[in-house]
Write a protein that holds these residues in place. Sequence first.
Motif, PDB file in Angstrom:
ATOM      1  N   GLN A  84      40.601  64.960  51.183  1.00 26.02           N
ATOM      2  CA  GLN A  84      41.618  66.011  51.097  1.00 26.02           C
ATOM      3  C   GLN A  84      42.224  66.108  49.705  1.00 26.02           C
ATOM      4  OE1 GLN A  84      44.316  64.682  54.174  1.00 26.02           O
ATOM      5  NE2 GLN A  84      43.546  66.172  55.658  1.00 26.02           N
ATOM      6  N   ALA A  85      42.248  64.983  48.982  1.00 26.01           N
ATOM      7  CA  ALA A  85      42.833  64.956  47.651  1.00 26.01           C
ATOM      8  C   ALA A  85      41.871  65.459  46.578  1.00 26.01           C
ATOM      9  CB  ALA A  85      43.277  63.535  47.309  1.00 26.01           C
ATOM     10  N   GLY A  86      40.648  65.819  46.977  1.00 25.85           N
ATOM     11  CA  GLY A  86      39.658  66.283  46.023  1.00 25.85           C
ATOM     12  C   GLY A  86      38.869  65.178  45.370  1.00 25.85           C
ATOM     13  N   TYR A  87      39.148  63.908  45.768  1.00 28.84           N
ATOM     14  CA  TYR A  87      38.386  62.785  45.227  1.00 28.84           C
ATOM     15  C   TYR A  87      37.006  62.742  45.871  1.00 28.84           C
ATOM     16  CZ  TYR A  87      43.176  60.829  44.613  1.00 28.84           C
ATOM     17  OH  TYR A  87      44.499  60.611  44.323  1.00 28.84           O
ATOM     18  N   GLU A  88      36.035  62.201  45.125  1.00 29.37           N
ATOM     19  CA  GLU A  88      34.756  61.877  45.730  1.00 29.37           C
ATOM     20  C   GLU A  88      34.950  60.694  46.682  1.00 29.37           C
ATOM     21  OE1 GLU A  88      30.246  60.401  44.480  1.00 29.37           O
ATOM     22  OE2 GLU A  88      31.764  60.715  42.925  1.00 29.37           O
ATOM     23  N   PHE A  89      34.405  60.800  47.886  1.00 26.43           N
ATOM     24  CA  PHE A  89      34.425  59.693  48.843  1.00 26.43           C
ATOM     25  C   PHE A  89      33.579  58.567  48.252  1.00 26.43           C
ATOM     26  CE2 PHE A  89      32.673  57.260  52.349  1.00 26.43           C
ATOM     27  CZ  PHE A  89      33.710  57.160  53.263  1.00 26.43           C
ATOM     28  N   CYS A  90      34.233  57.496  47.818  1.00 21.96           N
ATOM     29  CA  CYS A  90      33.507  56.474  47.056  1.00 21.96           C
ATOM     30  C   CYS A  90      34.144  55.102  47.257  1.00 21.96           C
ATOM     31  CB  CYS A  90      33.488  56.854  45.566  1.00 21.96           C
ATOM     32  SG  CYS A  90      32.331  55.911  44.573  1.00 21.96           S
ATOM     33  N   PRO A  91      34.057  54.535  48.460  1.00 24.96           N
ATOM     34  CA  PRO A  91      34.679  53.225  48.703  1.00 24.96           C
ATOM     35  C   PRO A  91      34.066  52.114  47.862  1.00 24.96           C
ATOM     36  CG  PRO A  91      33.304  53.890  50.564  1.00 24.96           C
ATOM     37  CD  PRO A  91      33.425  55.081  49.679  1.00 24.96           C
ATOM     38  N   GLN A  92      32.817  52.278  47.443  1.00 23.92           N
ATOM     39  CA  GLN A  92      32.180  51.256  46.608  1.00 23.92           C
ATOM     40  C   GLN A  92      32.788  51.185  45.214  1.00 23.92           C
ATOM     41  OE1 GLN A  92      30.781  53.998  47.839  1.00 23.92           O
ATOM     42  NE2 GLN A  92      29.316  54.936  46.390  1.00 23.92           N
ATOM     43  N   ALA A  93      33.593  52.185  44.838  1.00 32.13           N
ATOM     44  CA  ALA A  93      34.244  52.164  43.527  1.00 32.13           C
ATOM     45  C   ALA A  93      35.174  50.962  43.391  1.00 32.13           C
ATOM     46  CB  ALA A  93      35.034  53.463  43.303  1.00 32.13           C
ATOM     47  N   LEU A  94      35.746  50.510  44.498  1.00 33.79           N
ATOM     48  CA  LEU A  94      36.684  49.384  44.423  1.00 33.79           C
ATOM     49  C   LEU A  94      35.979  48.130  43.898  1.00 33.79           C
ATOM     50  CD1 LEU A  94      39.462  48.170  44.910  1.00 33.79           C
ATOM     51  CD2 LEU A  94      38.790  47.754  47.286  1.00 33.79           C
ATOM     52  N   GLU A  95      34.803  47.851  44.402  1.00 33.36           N
ATOM     53  CA  GLU A  95      34.064  46.690  43.917  1.00 33.36           C
ATOM     54  C   GLU A  95      33.761  46.825  42.429  1.00 33.36           C
ATOM     55  OE1 GLU A  95      29.903  44.173  44.697  1.00 33.36           O
ATOM     56  OE2 GLU A  95      30.342  45.956  45.898  1.00 33.36           O
ATOM     57  N   GLY A  96      33.374  48.028  42.003  1.00 35.64           N
ATOM     58  CA  GLY A  96      33.089  48.243  40.589  1.00 35.64           C
ATOM     59  C   GLY A  96      34.293  47.984  39.710  1.00 35.64           C
ATOM     60  N   VAL A  97      35.459  48.444  40.151  1.00 39.60           N
ATOM     61  CA  VAL A  97      36.685  48.241  39.380  1.00 39.60           C
ATOM     62  C   VAL A  97      37.055  46.760  39.315  1.00 39.60           C
ATOM     63  CG1 VAL A  97      39.186  48.558  39.492  1.00 39.60           C
ATOM     64  CG2 VAL A  97      37.680  50.522  39.617  1.00 39.60           C
ATOM     65  N   ILE A  98      36.988  46.076  40.447  1.00 39.54           N
ATOM     66  CA  ILE A  98      37.342  44.651  40.457  1.00 39.54           C
ATOM     67  C   ILE A  98      36.451  43.883  39.480  1.00 39.54           C
ATOM     68  CG2 ILE A  98      37.292  42.546  41.861  1.00 39.54           C
ATOM     69  CD1 ILE A  98      38.157  44.304  44.253  1.00 39.54           C
ATOM     70  N   ARG A  99      35.173  44.169  39.497  1.00 44.48           N
ATOM     71  CA  ARG A  99      34.252  43.458  38.601  1.00 44.48           C
ATOM     72  C   ARG A  99      34.539  43.797  37.140  1.00 44.48           C
ATOM     73  NH1 ARG A  99      30.417  40.700  41.278  1.00 44.48           N
ATOM     74  NH2 ARG A  99      30.069  41.236  43.477  1.00 44.48           N
ATOM     75  N   SER A 100      34.861  45.039  36.860  1.00 44.69           N
ATOM     76  CA  SER A 100      35.168  45.428  35.482  1.00 44.69           C
ATOM     77  C   SER A 100      36.447  44.759  34.999  1.00 44.69           C
ATOM     78  CB  SER A 100      35.294  46.949  35.379  1.00 44.69           C
ATOM     79  OG  SER A 100      34.062  47.587  35.653  1.00 44.69           O
ATOM     80  N   VAL A 101      37.475  44.745  35.840  1.00 46.17           N
ATOM     81  CA  VAL A 101      38.747  44.125  35.471  1.00 46.17           C
ATOM     82  C   VAL A 101      38.566  42.629  35.233  1.00 46.17           C
ATOM     83  CG1 VAL A 101      41.021  43.498  36.364  1.00 46.17           C
ATOM     84  CG2 VAL A 101      40.220  45.858  36.553  1.00 46.17           C
ATOM     85  N   ALA A 102      37.777  41.994  36.095  1.00 41.10           N
ATOM     86  CA  ALA A 102      37.610  40.541  36.024  1.00 41.10           C
ATOM     87  C   ALA A 102      36.872  40.089  34.764  1.00 41.10           C
ATOM     88  CB  ALA A 102      36.878  40.046  37.263  1.00 41.10           C
ATOM     89  N   GLU A 103      36.229  40.995  34.069  1.00 42.68           N
ATOM     90  CA  GLU A 103      35.561  40.631  32.813  1.00 42.68           C
ATOM     91  C   GLU A 103      36.570  40.180  31.757  1.00 42.68           C
ATOM     92  OE1 GLU A 103      33.165  43.843  31.462  1.00 42.68           O
ATOM     93  OE2 GLU A 103      31.854  43.856  33.243  1.00 42.68           O
ATOM     94  N   ASN A 104      37.817  40.690  31.856  1.00 39.86           N
ATOM     95  CA  ASN A 104      38.823  40.403  30.826  1.00 39.86           C
ATOM     96  C   ASN A 104      40.078  39.737  31.357  1.00 39.86           C
ATOM     97  OD1 ASN A 104      37.613  43.434  30.310  1.00 39.86           O
ATOM     98  ND2 ASN A 104      37.532  42.167  28.458  1.00 39.86           N
ATOM     99  N   PHE A 105      40.228  39.691  32.682  1.00 46.67           N
ATOM    100  CA  PHE A 105      41.452  39.154  33.290  1.00 46.67           C
ATOM    101  C   PHE A 105      41.044  38.066  34.270  1.00 46.67           C
ATOM    102  CE2 PHE A 105      45.053  39.171  36.275  1.00 46.67           C
ATOM    103  CZ  PHE A 105      46.136  39.195  35.400  1.00 46.67           C
ATOM    104  N   SER A 106      41.446  36.829  34.007  1.00 50.95           N
ATOM    105  CA  SER A 106      40.957  35.707  34.807  1.00 50.95           C
ATOM    106  C   SER A 106      41.921  35.257  35.891  1.00 50.95           C
ATOM    107  CB  SER A 106      40.648  34.517  33.893  1.00 50.95           C
ATOM    108  OG  SER A 106      41.808  34.127  33.173  1.00 50.95           O
ATOM    109  N   ALA A 107      43.137  35.776  35.876  1.00 45.13           N
ATOM    110  CA  ALA A 107      44.123  35.375  36.885  1.00 45.13           C
ATOM    111  C   ALA A 107      43.865  36.121  38.200  1.00 45.13           C
ATOM    112  CB  ALA A 107      45.536  35.631  36.371  1.00 45.13           C
ATOM    113  N   GLU A 108      44.746  35.918  39.135  1.00 48.61           N
ATOM    114  CA  GLU A 108      44.625  36.488  40.473  1.00 48.61           C
ATOM    115  C   GLU A 108      44.628  38.015  40.438  1.00 48.61           C
ATOM    116  OE1 GLU A 108      47.490  36.616  44.474  1.00 48.61           O
ATOM    117  OE2 GLU A 108      47.751  35.029  42.984  1.00 48.61           O
TER     118      GLU A 108
END
Length: 436
Positions: free
Chosen positions: A324-348
């Motif tokens: 409804q918000a016009g976003y692409e239905f893409c639940p797998q994006a969350l995994e991609g973001v977590i992996r990208s963030v974790a490349e530079n941020f090692s904390a929780e």
Amino acid sequence: MLPDGFLIGAATAAHQVEGNNVHSDLWALEQMEHSSYVEPSLDAMDHYRRYAEDIALLGSAGLDAYRFSLEWARIEPVEGQFDDGAIEHYRDVIRCCKTHGVEPIVTLMHFSSPFWLTEHGGWESDDTPRRFERYVEKIVSALGDDLGYVCTINEANIGFQIARITELFKRQAQAAQVKAASHDVSGSAAESNLQMGMNLQKMLEVRQLQEKECEQVFGCAVPQTFTSARSKHGDEIVMESHERARRIIRRVAPHVRVGLTLSLHDIVALPGGEQLAHKEWDEEYLHYLPVIEADDFLGVQNYTRSLVGPDGDQPAPEGAELTQAGYEFCPQALEGVIRSVAENFSAELMVTENGIATDDDSRRVAFISEALSGVDRCCADGIPVSGYMHWSLMDNFEWQLGFAMHFGLVHVDRETQCRVPKPSLEHLGSFAKRDH
């Protein structure tokens, strides 16, 4: 299987659910004759009075965490004058969570600010970090003993995103006018790249009239709310506000884990778009690292991916399922973001928002399953993800777009305020029951 101690819950924001937030800047903007909000929030979901019912629903479904925000405008309705009754209200909310076996995860500032703050320059004023620090010290001194997690500021990067997307929208509109087709411009291509409810078309249409009205209401033509397009200096002010808050929290309540949250896309570079994709990721995430690397955790907020080509952000692929918000239905994006963030941020890391606007709850169920499968894979690979907060606990007021979009695990009848749990609530709760 998600790791032991992994929190599964849902999230809300005070202004979107509590109702009658009359001392806030966004309430003032909603009430204006030439508002870019399609409708005012009014009593919203009446969560300020019905919080116990809502938390009970969450807990009975098996969820063990609730991320919610405290409303600064209620707590300090007049500068320097704190409302002890409002503070006690939030103490009651925290205690209610614990009664139901739910971990309270508190956000101190979620988009809406006191009217007086915006009247004095808002989030572009050099005085704002000091004022935010005073509020944080007051509230953490009162409530910190009962908290384990505090998010200082929600989506600290949203102002930069709004500035970029607003500029993109303007370019799209201008291109359409050149083609003599301005009446066909909907703005959806730009708006779908912004992870909050913005009505860019109406903002442009009423801009001049709104500026005149803002002069009367706020004393300036363009009030600097937290959700205004932000300058580089404004971004520095937000970071200073966070750093001051973090110092206060560690001094007053050293047991509390402190961080902020960021609105993050899974940025996918199409051929020729690699340089622009890196620039977008730097603006959205990387340039905050010098500040947030001292935090205890980072709140990751993601709803979709962002495709970046040689000309910048691209619309969703033809035929893609849209929410409804016009976003692409893409639940797998969350995994991609977590992996990208974790490349530079090692904390929780904690997923503090992830969800979908839809009236087809079976798609929400599917979204949750796929998103949590991705989180599970991240945890299995040793990435320290500690929780998942679905957006949102209930259908709510989606900022400038009003009540039309439905993100909730619980339906709320706007006429009766009756709560009706959707199957997705029990589905999300089943993960908590399964893994704990």
